[in-house]
Structure formats: structure tokens, C-alpha cells
Design an enzyme around this catalytic site. Structure first.
Site, PDB file in Angstrom:
ATOM      1  N   GLN A  31      92.895  92.574 110.747  1.00 47.14           N
ATOM      2  CA  GLN A  31      92.349  93.833 110.260  1.00 47.14           C
ATOM      3  C   GLN A  31      91.433  94.501 111.284  1.00 47.14           C
ATOM      4  O   GLN A  31      91.014  93.885 112.258  1.00 47.14           O
ATOM      5  CB  GLN A  31      91.580  93.602 108.963  1.00 47.14           C
ATOM      6  CG  GLN A  31      92.470  93.193 107.807  1.00 47.14           C
ATOM      7  CD  GLN A  31      91.726  93.141 106.486  1.00 47.14           C
ATOM      8  OE1 GLN A  31      91.405  92.083 105.990  1.00 47.14           O
ATOM      9  NE2 GLN A  31      91.442  94.301 105.916  1.00 47.14           N
ATOM     10  N   HIS A  32      91.177  95.783 111.044  1.00 44.58           N
ATOM     11  CA  HIS A  32      90.152  96.585 111.721  1.00 44.58           C
ATOM     12  C   HIS A  32      90.501  97.049 113.130  1.00 44.58           C
ATOM     13  O   HIS A  32      89.868  97.972 113.634  1.00 44.58           O
ATOM     14  CB  HIS A  32      88.810  95.848 111.801  1.00 44.58           C
ATOM     15  CG  HIS A  32      88.338  95.245 110.528  1.00 44.58           C
ATOM     16  ND1 HIS A  32      88.272  95.950 109.343  1.00 44.58           N
ATOM     17  CD2 HIS A  32      87.900  93.986 110.249  1.00 44.58           C
ATOM     18  CE1 HIS A  32      87.809  95.155 108.403  1.00 44.58           C
ATOM     19  NE2 HIS A  32      87.576  93.968 108.906  1.00 44.58           N
ATOM     20  N   ASP A  73      95.473  90.697 106.991  1.00 45.29           N
ATOM     21  CA  ASP A  73      95.710  89.257 106.971  1.00 45.29           C
ATOM     22  C   ASP A  73      95.075  88.558 105.781  1.00 45.29           C
ATOM     23  O   ASP A  73      95.671  87.635 105.198  1.00 45.29           O
ATOM     24  CB  ASP A  73      95.273  88.609 108.282  1.00 45.29           C
ATOM     25  CG  ASP A  73      93.855  88.962 108.704  1.00 45.29           C
ATOM     26  OD1 ASP A  73      93.148  89.667 107.955  1.00 45.29           O
ATOM     27  OD2 ASP A  73      93.448  88.524 109.810  1.00 45.29           O
TER      28      ASP A  73
END
Length: 461
Positions: free
Chosen positions: A71-72, A226
Site C-alpha cells: 500500500q501507499h 496487501d
């Protein structure tokens, strides 16, 4: 026998599983490494995916595929769909000051929690975009669209497409700091705040079981972040908390209500089914064990044996394992510290025990934060590479204060992506999910956490 594929494009590697859509039986799998570092060109992810798919026997007989991803990560694309600069990953902390600025500019943590359910820290995409706007304004000007690692891989699979075909899902969008899991809408004003007035395109947020494209004959699902994919792969439900000990340490729970924590400790993320996934993340997890083993010049199995040979609490030796700064608590410039080092505690066994307990104390703080946000915690599902440690498994229920379920070894994120692919293919979420191998229980040891709390830093040094 329709087959489905699930992909886990993580920080360290790309993993692919191919499973029977009906039974969930594992048919084959493959893996490829990712480059190290906190800044990676997305082309490396695509190359690893190609390699991992080939190692898993290809897609000729596969009917559907979904991608779970870290992520991110900030992926910036220009008007032609070319990558503007290498992606900044979730664990890149150069955006720490940018995050603090964003929090202040909107009026504090409560304003952010109310707006999007999260309070920016260095990890979030919005903070990285502010860093880009200030540090690399030319690249910010070139940015016509912003997406996330799993979005980009899903977008690349069908071949050349326009920026208007970018798609994400609720779980990954909720980690940007400019999409709200509560409202289901982007906050473009916050995106523009991050980029100092620039307004790039963002991916459409697809439904949990929506077909978003095709790779040849393979139907593509929307994918997931995830953590949401792992929860889906494990079949986590109300009362379950998933504790993942990988590159990061993640504590998360499935919930029917969104979280809005003004302190920023709990991120109000979405899950992969249409519900919510309040989450606490630490930067320092399995690599704490790696560092301790390297220092003691032992294997991870030997480290576990040493830790189990020492008493609970390691006779007062405490390791606060902020080895790479920390995300929760938000101390990006902190360093690790050792307390209670005496002649008595100057042994490999004491050091090993302190490393395991320090790692688990940070995760226990995360569970407490979820409970404060209304999560019900009846048992802990312990996953990730660090969870394979015999010492972690045996010490965890004492430190966490709950029974610990150890699922069968597997790839929870890739399995969750495969389960989503089966859902997309058949229209029904399949019943198969990760199975437990055993449950570990132990008497709680509150003194361990009390001692840890005494020495844990609250501000950066």
C-alpha cells in the site's frame, strides 16, 4: 476445473499462486525478487511479475487473476502514461515533515479523521505527494495521474491503455489520505492540498467483485491492498485480529463500522469485501529478528531457541526496536534503544528474548488501539515471515494477552487475491480460506508490557 491466480506484489518480492476456483486447492506457484530500497521504479515490479508468472506455469489455463500489493506507494504518470520518477514506497520516511505540515494545514488530526478516516504520516501517498511538490516541483508539474503499486500492475496487464482506465479498489484507495472509506468518495481538495494546487487524475474505485479488464482470456479483478488481501485470504471475521510480522508489523481487524482516530494511531482503512479494516502499522517487524540474529551471529531458529531459554521479561532487559524510525507511534527519526543492560542480562539469551518481546510489545499496543476504536478481539491470527519463529509463536499469547492462532504456512496476500479472482469469476465469494494449524495459549505477562511502557520514547530524539 477453472483456475484462478492471485498475485502478491510486496515490498521484497512478487509471489503468484494458482488455485482451483472451486476448492481452493493450490495447483502451482512462483516467486521473483524485487529490488531493495525505499524507492523503486515500477518497471521492476512488472519484470518480477512476468518472472513469477512464468515460474508459476503461466496463465494459459487460468480464468481470472487479481493483484494484491503493497500500500501507499506513490506512482506518478505523465500524459503519455510513462512513469515520471521511481515510486516512493510506504517505508520511505523522507515525507515525514510533509505529513506534519498537511496535518497542521487542515486543522489537526480530528479534521483529517473526520475527512478521510486517517491522519497523514510519512507512509501515506498524500504525504509523499506533498514532498514531491516541494522537493521536485518539475516532476509534480509533469504528473498527470497518481496511482498505487497494485493499480499500476493491474493497468499494465491488458497492454497499452489511457489514463482514464486506471482502476483501484476501496482498500488501497483508503490508504492514500485523499479517499474516504466512510463516504466512498475522493476528497480532491485534499489531493490538491497535497500537490499545492495541482489536480492529477486518480483511479476509479471499483467494487469488490467487479471485472476491471482482461489479460488475453484472463478476467482481471480489482485487486486489493496487501493487508485487505491477507484478511480475505485468511477468512478473517468479526472478533479476529490479524497480526502480520513481515517487513512491517500490521495489526488489523474486520469491522462493520469505519474508524476515525484523531491521533492517527488507527488508520480507518476499508477491506476487500465492502466492510472496514481499521489498521495499525509499525515500521519495525521481522527485521528486528534479523538484526538480533545478525548481532548474535546465529540463525533465526537459534535465535528462537535462545529467546525461549531466557525468562519472561528477560530479567528487566528491554529493547525498544525503532531500528528504522517508527510509524506507530509516529517517530520517523527515532532510533532503537536498550534498557536494563547489566552483567546478568549481558547474555545472548537475554538479548534474544528482549528482541522478541520488544517486537511483540509494539504490536500489543496496536491491539489496544483497535479495541479503543471499538474492535472486538477474541483471538489473534499470526501471519508473516516473522510469525514462523517458534519463540514468537510461544511468547505472543503471553504478551498479547489472547489466544494465538497460527494458520497453515502459505501466502496470505496472494491467496486473498486468488480468492477475490474466484469471486469475480463466479459471482460468489468462495468459502475456502486459510486453515489453522494450531492454537497457542499462555498466561498473560503484563509486567513485560509495563516495563516496555516505562522506557518507550514518546518523542523523537
Amino acid at each position: 476445473m477453472p483456475l484462478v491466480a492471485g498475485v502478491d506484489s510486496s515490498t521484497q518480492a512478487c509471489k503468484v499462486v494458482v488455485r482451483d476456483a472451486d476448492s481452493g486447492e493450490l495447483v502451482r506457484e512462483g516467486r521473483a525478487r524485487h529490488p531493495e530500497g525505499t524507492e523503486v521504479h515500477p518497471d521492476a515490479w512488472e519484470a518480477a511479475l512476468t518472472e513469477a508468472l512464468a515460474a508459476a506455469g503461466g496463465l494459459d489455463d487460468v480464468a481470472a487473476l487479481s493483484v494484491g500489493g503493497q500500500q501507499h506507494g506513490m506512482v506518478c504518470l505523465d500524459d503519455a502514461g510513462e512513469v515520471v520518477r521511481p515510486a516512493l514506497l510506504w517505508n520511505d520516511t523522507r515525507s515525514a515533515d510533509a505529513a506534519a505540515d498537511l496535518v497542521a494545514e487542515l486543522g489537526g488530526g480530528q479534521a483529517w479523521a473526520d475527512a478521510v478516516g486517517v491522519v497523514p504520516v510519512a507512509s501515506f501517498t498524500g504525504a509523499k505527494l506533498r514532498w514531491l511538490a516541494d522537493a521536485e516541483p518539475g516532476n509534480a508539474d509533469r504528473t498527470a495521474a497518481v496511482c498505487l503499486p497494485h493499480d499500476w500492475l493491474t493497468w499494465r496487464l491488458p497492454g497499452a491503455q489511457g489514463l482514464d482506465t486506471l482502476v483501484t479498489d476501496r482498500s488501497d484507495a483508503s490508504g492514500t489520505a485523499y479517499w474516504s472509506a466512510r463516504t466512498g468518495e475522493y476528497r480532491r481538495d485534499l489531493l490538491e492540498l497535497a500537490l499545492r494546487g495541482r489536480s492529477p487524475a486518480v483511479p476509479r474505485v471499483a467494487g469488490p467483485a467487479e471485472v476491471v479488464g482482461r489479460h488475453g482470456q484472463v478476467v482481471l479483478g480489482p485487486g486489493a491492498g496487501d493487508n485487505a488481501a491477507a484478511a480475505l485470504g485468511l477468512g478473517a471475521g468479526p472478533g479476529d485480529v490479524v497480526v502480520s510480522i513481515g517487513t512491517s508489523g500490521v495489526v488489523t481487524a474486520v469491522s462493520d463500522v469505519p474508524a476515525a482516530d484523531p491521533t492517527g494511531t488507527v488508520a480507518g482503512f476499508a477491506d476487500a469485501t465492502g466492510r472496514h479494516l481499521p489498521l495499525v502499522c509499525t515500521l519495525n517487524a521481522a527485521r528486528v529478528l534479523d538484526a538480533a540474529a545478525a548481532m548474535l551471529r546465529v540463525s533465526l531458529d537459534e535465535l528462537a531457541e535462545l529467546a525461549l531459554a531466557a525468562p519472561a521479561g528477560a530479567d528487566g532487559l528491554v529493547l525498544v526496536p525503532y531500528l528504522e524510525g517508527e510509524r506507530t507511534p509516529d517517530l520517523p527519526r527515532a532510533t532503537g534503544s536498550v534498557h536494563g543492560l547489566t552483567l546478568r542480562t549481558s547474555t545472548p539469551a537475554h538479548w534474544a528474548r528482549a528482541a522478541v518481546e520488544g517486537l511483540l510489545c509494539g504490536l500489543a499496543d496496536g491491539i489496544d488501539a483497535l479495541v479503543a476504536q471499538g474492535a472486538s478481539v477474541e483471538r489473534v491470527l499470526l501471519v508473516g515471515g516473522g510469525a514462523r519463529s517458534a519463540a514468537v509463536q510461544q511468547i505472543a499469547p503471553a504478551v498479547l494477552g489472547r489466544p494465538v492462532v497460527v494458520p497453515a504456512p502459505g501466502e496470505a496476500v496472494a491467496d486473498g487475491a486468488a480468492r477475490q479472482a474466484a469471486w469475480v469469476l463466479t459471482g460468489e465469494l468462495p468459502g475456502w480460506a486459510g486453515s489453522a494449524t494450531r492454537t497457542v495459549e499462555a498466561d498473560p505477562t503484563p509486567s513485560v508490557r509495563e516495563r516496555y511502557a516505562e522506557v518507550q520514547p514518546r518523542t523523537d530524539r
